[in-house]
Write a protein that holds these residues in place. Structure first.
Motif, PDB file in Angstrom:
ATOM      1  N   TYR A  31      25.778 -15.105  87.309  1.00  0.00           N
ATOM      2  CA  TYR A  31      25.795 -14.439  86.001  1.00  0.00           C
ATOM      3  C   TYR A  31      24.519 -14.607  85.187  1.00  0.00           C
ATOM      4  CZ  TYR A  31      30.720 -14.122  87.096  1.00  0.00           C
ATOM      5  OH  TYR A  31      31.906 -13.863  87.727  1.00  0.00           O
ATOM      6  N   LEU A  32      23.871 -15.719  85.317  1.00  0.00           N
ATOM      7  CA  LEU A  32      22.688 -15.996  84.500  1.00  0.00           C
ATOM      8  C   LEU A  32      21.424 -15.975  85.347  1.00  0.00           C
ATOM      9  CD1 LEU A  32      24.054 -18.945  82.316  1.00  0.00           C
ATOM     10  CD2 LEU A  32      24.095 -16.492  81.816  1.00  0.00           C
ATOM     11  N   GLY A  33      20.320 -15.850  84.693  1.00  0.00           N
ATOM     12  CA  GLY A  33      19.035 -15.842  85.384  1.00  0.00           C
ATOM     13  C   GLY A  33      18.601 -17.227  85.844  1.00  0.00           C
ATOM     14  N   ARG A  34      19.340 -18.235  85.456  1.00  0.00           N
ATOM     15  CA  ARG A  34      19.051 -19.609  85.867  1.00  0.00           C
ATOM     16  C   ARG A  34      20.172 -20.117  86.761  1.00  0.00           C
ATOM     17  NH1 ARG A  34      15.086 -22.176  83.415  1.00  0.00           N
ATOM     18  NH2 ARG A  34      15.995 -24.160  83.988  1.00  0.00           N
ATOM     19  N   LEU A  35      19.845 -21.089  87.605  1.00  0.00           N
ATOM     20  CA  LEU A  35      20.854 -21.664  88.498  1.00  0.00           C
ATOM     21  C   LEU A  35      21.411 -22.979  87.976  1.00  0.00           C
ATOM     22  CD1 LEU A  35      19.190 -20.873  91.929  1.00  0.00           C
ATOM     23  CD2 LEU A  35      20.837 -19.523  90.616  1.00  0.00           C
ATOM     24  N   LYS A  36      20.809 -23.474  86.915  1.00  0.00           N
ATOM     25  CA  LYS A  36      21.316 -24.640  86.184  1.00  0.00           C
ATOM     26  C   LYS A  36      20.715 -24.562  84.788  1.00  0.00           C
ATOM     27  CE  LYS A  36      17.746 -27.836  87.793  1.00  0.00           C
ATOM     28  NZ  LYS A  36      17.475 -29.100  88.447  1.00  0.00           N
ATOM     29  N   ALA A  37      21.272 -25.327  83.897  1.00  0.00           N
ATOM     30  CA  ALA A  37      20.790 -25.307  82.517  1.00  0.00           C
ATOM     31  C   ALA A  37      19.362 -25.837  82.435  1.00  0.00           C
ATOM     32  CB  ALA A  37      21.704 -26.151  81.640  1.00  0.00           C
ATOM     33  N   HIS A  38      18.674 -25.418  81.398  1.00  0.00           N
ATOM     34  CA  HIS A  38      17.376 -26.018  81.080  1.00  0.00           C
ATOM     35  C   HIS A  38      17.609 -27.511  80.865  1.00  0.00           C
ATOM     36  CE1 HIS A  38      15.496 -22.081  80.046  1.00  0.00           C
ATOM     37  NE2 HIS A  38      16.721 -21.777  79.687  1.00  0.00           N
ATOM     38  N   PRO A  39      16.585 -28.326  81.002  1.00  0.00           N
ATOM     39  CA  PRO A  39      16.765 -29.737  80.665  1.00  0.00           C
ATOM     40  C   PRO A  39      17.325 -29.866  79.241  1.00  0.00           C
ATOM     41  CG  PRO A  39      14.641 -29.397  81.712  1.00  0.00           C
ATOM     42  CD  PRO A  39      15.225 -28.033  81.469  1.00  0.00           C
ATOM     43  N   TYR A  40      18.154 -30.878  79.032  1.00  0.00           N
ATOM     44  CA  TYR A  40      18.847 -31.048  77.754  1.00  0.00           C
ATOM     45  C   TYR A  40      17.879 -31.001  76.572  1.00  0.00           C
ATOM     46  CZ  TYR A  40      21.768 -32.778  74.047  1.00  0.00           C
ATOM     47  OH  TYR A  40      22.432 -32.890  72.852  1.00  0.00           O
ATOM     48  N   GLU A  41      16.760 -31.684  76.690  1.00  0.00           N
ATOM     49  CA  GLU A  41      15.818 -31.751  75.571  1.00  0.00           C
ATOM     50  C   GLU A  41      15.284 -30.362  75.199  1.00  0.00           C
ATOM     51  OE1 GLU A  41      15.622 -33.624  78.394  1.00  0.00           O
ATOM     52  OE2 GLU A  41      16.486 -35.434  77.475  1.00  0.00           O
ATOM     53  N   GLU A  42      15.075 -29.496  76.193  1.00  0.00           N
ATOM     54  CA  GLU A  42      14.603 -28.131  75.914  1.00  0.00           C
ATOM     55  C   GLU A  42      15.670 -27.321  75.196  1.00  0.00           C
ATOM     56  OE1 GLU A  42      13.028 -25.960  79.266  1.00  0.00           O
ATOM     57  OE2 GLU A  42      11.887 -27.718  79.952  1.00  0.00           O
ATOM     58  N   MET A  43      16.916 -27.437  75.640  1.00  0.00           N
ATOM     59  CA  MET A  43      17.999 -26.696  74.981  1.00  0.00           C
ATOM     60  C   MET A  43      18.236 -27.233  73.576  1.00  0.00           C
ATOM     61  SD  MET A  43      20.757 -25.662  77.897  1.00  0.00           S
ATOM     62  CE  MET A  43      21.535 -24.417  76.891  1.00  0.00           C
ATOM     63  N   GLU A  44      18.076 -28.525  73.417  1.00  0.00           N
ATOM     64  CA  GLU A  44      18.229 -29.125  72.090  1.00  0.00           C
ATOM     65  C   GLU A  44      17.144 -28.589  71.143  1.00  0.00           C
ATOM     66  OE1 GLU A  44      18.992 -33.557  70.389  1.00  0.00           O
ATOM     67  OE2 GLU A  44      17.323 -33.349  71.807  1.00  0.00           O
ATOM     68  N   GLU A  45      15.918 -28.546  71.618  1.00  0.00           N
ATOM     69  CA  GLU A  45      14.809 -28.035  70.809  1.00  0.00           C
ATOM     70  C   GLU A  45      15.024 -26.549  70.476  1.00  0.00           C
ATOM     71  OE1 GLU A  45      10.105 -27.095  71.472  1.00  0.00           O
ATOM     72  OE2 GLU A  45      10.886 -28.947  72.346  1.00  0.00           O
ATOM     73  N   PHE A  46      15.401 -25.761  71.467  1.00  0.00           N
ATOM     74  CA  PHE A  46      15.670 -24.336  71.290  1.00  0.00           C
ATOM     75  C   PHE A  46      16.762 -24.136  70.231  1.00  0.00           C
ATOM     76  CE2 PHE A  46      18.632 -20.905  72.526  1.00  0.00           C
ATOM     77  CZ  PHE A  46      17.805 -19.790  72.410  1.00  0.00           C
ATOM     78  N   THR A  47      17.843 -24.885  70.348  1.00  0.00           N
ATOM     79  CA  THR A  47      18.966 -24.726  69.434  1.00  0.00           C
ATOM     80  C   THR A  47      18.599 -25.183  68.024  1.00  0.00           C
ATOM     81  OG1 THR A  47      20.491 -25.018  71.275  1.00  0.00           O
ATOM     82  CG2 THR A  47      21.397 -25.295  69.066  1.00  0.00           C
ATOM     83  N   LYS A  48      17.920 -26.292  67.914  1.00  0.00           N
ATOM     84  CA  LYS A  48      17.502 -26.763  66.579  1.00  0.00           C
ATOM     85  C   LYS A  48      16.568 -25.756  65.919  1.00  0.00           C
ATOM     86  CE  LYS A  48      18.093 -31.741  67.147  1.00  0.00           C
ATOM     87  NZ  LYS A  48      17.402 -33.046  67.190  1.00  0.00           N
ATOM     88  N   ARG A  49      15.706 -25.139  66.704  1.00  0.00           N
ATOM     89  CA  ARG A  49      14.800 -24.118  66.165  1.00  0.00           C
ATOM     90  C   ARG A  49      15.603 -22.901  65.684  1.00  0.00           C
ATOM     91  NH1 ARG A  49      11.523 -24.065  70.093  1.00  0.00           N
ATOM     92  NH2 ARG A  49      12.442 -22.361  71.272  1.00  0.00           N
ATOM     93  N   ASN A  50      16.592 -22.482  66.474  1.00  0.00           N
ATOM     94  CA  ASN A  50      17.451 -21.366  66.063  1.00  0.00           C
ATOM     95  C   ASN A  50      18.190 -21.694  64.764  1.00  0.00           C
ATOM     96  OD1 ASN A  50      16.909 -19.351  67.938  1.00  0.00           O
ATOM     97  ND2 ASN A  50      18.446 -20.074  69.375  1.00  0.00           N
TER      98      ASN A  50
END
Length: 165
Positions: A31-50
């Motif tokens: 379903y997604l363009g990735r086969l696993k989630a981004h590293p936690y720290e990247e998703m945390e940074e992305f979400t905090k920025r959003n």
């Protein structure tokens, strides 16, 4: 346990659950363009920025557990800021229950409030349920990328879809 689905703007407290849900959907390899989630720290940074920028990033909660998400961050580039890119996912145990529809309704309403003029997305052609959902909201197919992905020896085509607000 109340079994009531809540659709809310993500908070920092939801980041671990968002990461886990995203990872679960990604590991399905379809379903997604990735086969696993981004590293936690990247998703945390992305979400905090959003969160800091007030971007649309919703989560679906069932008894306070993240079971889905939908985001429409605007393209942060001169000349494209009127365009948002939709990303959505629902944990496999909770599909087919209308959660995607609830997320999309709220996300699109927020996109209109934020004066976005276009929402675009990419979806693999094998994801017929998602394509049907997008079409039900007025998204139109603008094109197809053939053999855009190859996983486990299988090719996937990708539809480019958009909704003009």
């Amino acid at each position: 346990m109340n079994n009531k689905i809540e659709i809310i703007q993500i908070t920092e407290a939801h980041i671990p659950g968002f990461h886990d849900c995203f990872d679960s959907v990604a590991r399905e390899r379809i379903y997604l363009g990735r086969l696993k989630a981004h590293p936690y720290e990247e998703m945390e940074e992305f979400t905090k920025r959003n969160i800091a920028q007030g971007n649309i990033q919703l989560v679906a909660l069932l008894d306070e557990k993240v079971i889905g998400w939908c985001g429409i961050p605007p393209i942060d580039k001169e000349g494209f800021r009127h365009v948002g890119v939709l990303g959505i996912g629902i944990h496999k145990d909770h599909r087919g229950k209308g959660i995607g529809k609830l997320l999309m309704q709220k996300a699109i309403a927020q996109a209109k409030e934020k004066a976005l003029e276009r929402i675009e997305l990419d979806v693999f052609t094998v994801n017929e349920a998602a394509i049907g959902l997008y079409k039900s909201f007025g998204f139109e197919i603008e094109g197809m990328k053939k053999k855009v992905r190859k996983i486990d020896g299988k090719y996937y085509d990708d539809l480019c879809m958009a909704l003009l607000l």
